[in-house]
Write a protein that holds these residues in place. Structure first.
Motif, short mmCIF file in Angstrom:
data_model
loop_
_atom_site.label_atom_id
_atom_site.label_comp_id
_atom_site.label_asym_id
_atom_site.label_seq_id
_atom_site.Cartn_x
_atom_site.Cartn_y
_atom_site.Cartn_z
N PRO A 217 35.72 8.75 -4.41
CA PRO A 217 36.12 8.97 -5.81
C PRO A 217 34.94 9.09 -6.76
N LEU A 218 33.86 8.37 -6.48
CA LEU A 218 32.65 8.53 -7.31
C LEU A 218 32.07 9.92 -7.10
N GLY A 219 32.07 10.39 -5.86
CA GLY A 219 31.57 11.73 -5.58
C GLY A 219 32.34 12.79 -6.34
N TYR A 220 33.66 12.65 -6.43
CA TYR A 220 34.47 13.58 -7.20
C TYR A 220 34.10 13.51 -8.68
N ASP A 221 33.90 12.30 -9.18
CA ASP A 221 33.52 12.15 -10.59
C ASP A 221 32.15 12.76 -10.85
N ARG A 222 31.23 12.57 -9.94
CA ARG A 222 29.89 13.14 -10.14
C ARG A 222 29.92 14.66 -10.08
N MET A 223 30.91 15.21 -9.41
CA MET A 223 31.10 16.66 -9.41
C MET A 223 31.83 17.13 -10.67
N GLY A 224 32.28 16.20 -11.49
CA GLY A 224 32.95 16.55 -12.75
C GLY A 224 34.35 17.11 -12.56
N ARG A 225 35.01 16.76 -11.48
CA ARG A 225 36.33 17.35 -11.21
C ARG A 225 37.35 16.82 -12.21
N ASN A 226 37.86 17.74 -13.01
CA ASN A 226 38.68 17.35 -14.14
C ASN A 226 40.08 17.94 -14.12
#
Length: 566
Positions: A217-226
């Motif tokens: 989930p952090l990886g998704y956030d760091r990719m900016g998935r919005n």
């Protein structure tokens, strides 16, 4: 200003922090929207200045990783950027909490706040040491690959320089080139395994420190998935297995027949599309850039002005040289309102696809260079890859100038390559999810996972024959797995949309170009799925999108005239 003339000076990060802290205090103290807006615009200037200095250091280090000065500067930035995170986070929090947030949203759009919320929860001062070490390890990986000196036929090659030989029509020579490269990777297995193992555990530790179950989930956030989730990606992967893997499998079965090979084939034979050789450009590097200028001049007034500006300001570095980092990319240089294209030409069709791909990124950045805030000039990365992958297809009408007699080979190879890439890219994503769900896998167990996924996503590959590749270790050559976890599915999502643009081209180039511009002019002002909707394009998360483009492409390939080509 020409790129070599752009001045670089290491910033005083204490001064930068103090400036940002004063802006944060001023934003919190603002009594009117006009006051808050002036502070916001001042922070934009500061942010652009820091981004520009970082970009100059990064690009110049990539051009020659042996340069001691810029190697030192990248070590500085590896530590400085994470250390600035706490001060940046305070600014982000002030913006999120601002009484004038509705006013900002009305003028600049709400996506800036959606992205800020994701950015805010993906950082804590507690993970600064891990972020700094992550940067150092990524740089160590890049330098290791850039240092490669691979002996072959009495000469020594870098990885990029060896690439054309891995496509040689002579079976024995092509296999030997793959074996030579595989041997180099095998000899550096311990270092490659060690770097990645440390990266996985660092990232897992970051996720847990921030309260997540693991890094995913952090990886998704760091990719900016919005606008999409892990579950959406899983559905896309299932659609790839359902619609694209069988299509790609058929492409390789036909290839085996053309080559007189037994299916499935090893990596070296899969790399040769035609017995007479893969399509190669008839132009050298200067010729490719000159014809690209003609293409962009003819495509539209906007693209013509853009590419001429790039050439005049020396904003491309495309030759493969010793010490140069591998791969290709586009980087914004915000203070000057220009992008930069970095590439490694090697005499193959990749040279043409690289200059169109990276120019797609660069054109989008150029078109949206004045957008405020700068963070909304471009969308999240899957959205950015639509710009680049679609531009590759939009160059088709000018392909003969690049490829001459090999033009028909190019059309077939480019489209079939786009389709066969999607299973590979999806496999990279699946692999990373397994790795970060099980961070304590040993290096050997990670290789076993990759080998298993090869059977699921790329059944046309026969293992064995080639060191490293034939042993399920080939994922270690994929830079993104080390440096940008979870990035790779973005290419697959974007390739699906690019195939939509290609399908429109089969009916009308102006219609395809209008859709492309309707998409690109929006910059990052909306989330990915909304950008598509506004441009009249389907979302790749809709199963009928992938099934539809696969059907159209399969029909085109089956009816494409390959008469006289072996």
């Amino acid at each position: 200003m020409k790129f070599p003339e752009m001045p670089y000076e290491r910033p005083d990060m204490d001064e930068v922090k103090q400036h940002l802290e004063s802006l944060t205090a001023a934003l919190r103290a603002a009594k009117t929207y006009d006051e808050a807006k002036q502070v916001f615009l001042e922070e934009e200037k500061l942010s652009s200045h820091i981004q520009t200095l970082f970009a100059l250091a990064y690009i110049r280090h990539s051009i020659d990783t042996r340069d001691a000065f810029y190697d030192g500067e990248m070590k500085f930035w590896n530590a400085a950027m994470p250390a600035l995170g706490e001060t940046s986070q305070a600014w982000t929090k002030a913006m999120l909490d601002s009484a004038f947030r509705p006013d900002f949203a009305r003028e600049y759009g709400d996506v800036m706040f959606k992205n800020a919320e994701i950015e805010f929860r993906s950082f804590s001062p507690a993970i600064v040491p891990e972020l700094q070490e992550e940067n150092d390890l990524t740089q160590e990986y890049e330098k290791l690959l850039a240092s490669a000196q691979i002996p072959f036929e009495g000469k020594t090659y870098t990885i990029a320089q060896l690439f054309p030989l891995k496509n040689d029509p002579d079976d024995a020579r092509r296999l030997a080139a793959w074996q030579a490269e595989g041997t180099w990777y095998r000899e550096h297995r311990e270092a490659l395994d060690g770097i990645y193992d440390r990266l996985v555990h660092l990232r897992d530790a970051m996720g847990r420190k921030l309260g997540y179950e693991n890094y995913i989930p952090l990886g998704y956030d760091r990719m900016g998935r919005n606008c999409y989730t892990k579950e959406d990606v899983e559905k896309f992967r299932a659609a790839v297995r359902k619609y694209v893997v069988p299509l790609a499998d058929g492409i390789y079965r036909e290839q085996a027949k053309r080559l007189g090979k037994t299916y499935p084939m090893n990596f070296a034979d899969n790399a040769l599309a035609f017995r007479s050789g893969n399509p190669n450009p008839v132009l050298d590097a200067d010729g490719i850039l000159a014809h690209a200028r003609e293409f962009y001049d003819a495509l539209s007034p906007e693209t013509g002005a853009f590419f001429r500006m790039m050439l005049e300001n020396q904003l491309l570095d495309v030759l493969s040289t010793e010490g140069k980092a591998g791969g290709g990319y586009c980087e914004e240089i915000r203070e000057y309102g220009v992008p930069f294209i970095f590439a490694n030409f090697n005499g193959t069709r990749d040279d043409v696809e690289t200059v169109t791909h990276e120019a797609g990124h660069a054109f989008a950045a150029y078109l949206n260079r004045d957008r405020v805030p700068a963070s909304t000039a471009l969308p999240t990365l899957e959205g950015c890859e639509v710009h680049s992958m679609s531009m590759e297809f939009l160059a088709w009408n000018w392909a003969e100038g690049f490829f001459g007699a090999d033009t028909r080979k190019f059309y077939y190879s480019h489209l079939s390559g786009a389709l066969t890439f999607i299973p590979y890219g999806t496999m990279v994503d699946h692999f990373q999810h397994i790795v970060y769900e099980q961070p304590n896998l040993t290096p050997a167990e990670r290789h076993a996972v990759w080998k298993q996924l090869l059977g699921e996503y790329m059944p046309w590959v026969k293992l064995g024959d080639i060191p490293f590749y034939g042993d399920g270790e080939g994922w270690q050559r994929q830079h993104h797995i080390y440096s940008s976890p979870f990035y790779y599915i973005d290419y697959c999502l974007a390739q699906t949309v690019a195939l939509e643009i290609w399908a429109k081209m089969q009916k009308s180039l102006p219609e395809a170009w209008d859709a492309y511009m309707a998409y690109t002019r929006q910059g990052g002002s909306r989330v990915f799925t909304d950008l598509l909707r506004e441009a009249g394009l389907d979302s790749p998360f809709d199963e009928k999108c992938l099934s539809g483009v696969a059907r159209v492409a399969d029909n085109w390939l089956k009816h494409f005239d390959l008469t006289g080509i072996v």
